[in-house]
Scaffold this active site. Sequence first.
Site, PDB file in Angstrom:
ATOM      1  CB  CYS A  72      -0.928  -0.029   1.204  1.00  0.00           C
ATOM      2  SG  CYS A  72      -1.838   1.503   1.500  1.00  0.00           S
ATOM      3  CB  CYS A  75       0.195   1.971   4.040  1.00  0.00           C
ATOM      4  SG  CYS A  75      -1.481   1.322   3.868  1.00  0.00           S
TER       5      CYS A  75
END
Length: 330
Positions: A72, A75
């Site tokens: 991600c 993230c």
Amino acid sequence: MSGTDNPYGGGSYGGQMTGSAQFGGPAAPAPDQASTPAGSLIKDTSTAAFAADVIDESRRQPVLVDFWAPWCGPCKQLTPILERVVTEAQGRVKLVKLNIDDHPAIPGQMGVQSIPAVVAFVDGRPVDGFMGAVPESQLRQFIDKVAGPAGADQAAEIEAALAEAEGLLVAGDVQAAAQLFGAVLQADPENAKAAAGLMRCMIELGDAARASQMLQSLPEEIAADPAIQAVARKLQQFEEARKLGDPSALEHELSLNPDHHETRMKLAKIRNAEGKRDEAAEHLLMIMRKDRTFDDDGARRQLLEFFEAWGPKDPATITARRRMSSILFA
């Protein structure tokens, strides 16, 4: 008086605090604050450890859960900023990170469908959250919303300490009350309630001169506070009592003429200055019972001044006010 022999405690106006009654500020960080390594505020968790790391821990303080995955991109942007903000919050919240690829059960149960996702837990349950890589300013606002603004814990601690000190003073444990009032002044040098409380302790301990010196040293805006003004009136009463004569001579005069109200009024003021509040009130109540017209109801007015100086919770105030009411409404 030096810091080592000061019985009152510390603060800008009361000298350096002695003993262990310190709190607030850098001298005494709260649990998990600056003295706590950042590693204890941030950790990875698993499905098996989630209950202990998040549910149980959130009953002690707010816990943020960062749902993330190695693939991600957002993230990777959010997590370093989130870790920094949590570290700078100095223990107001903890951060627990859960890799959803390795541990999909928890996010599945919570319905987390997009990452990064951050969920705040308080008292064992989720209370708030957001998705996406939000700006640092928004993260700080989120922590303030969940944990309360920075400094709120210390403000609550100060209020609790003031209440405890007041209770100790009313109960007669003047030394302990002075230490607590001094500790508050050390943490918050402009706290008028603490300054007033410390001066009241000085007076109770027979150090009215030092209380007067402290009063003179207060900044104008603090000196104008009603709590400080009440102490100022009390010190004025002490100064007036010094000029009223020898209490033994006044007692002798009353033994010869119990209805000499002017003498009894003087003796009431002296007994008040000596800290003999019940005796001071008794003299004024006796005048009220015998002659309400004396000095245009001066005994009642003087007693009301005593009440203001003693405080509404003082046992002498409570007792004398009840007795005064029985005279007024008999």
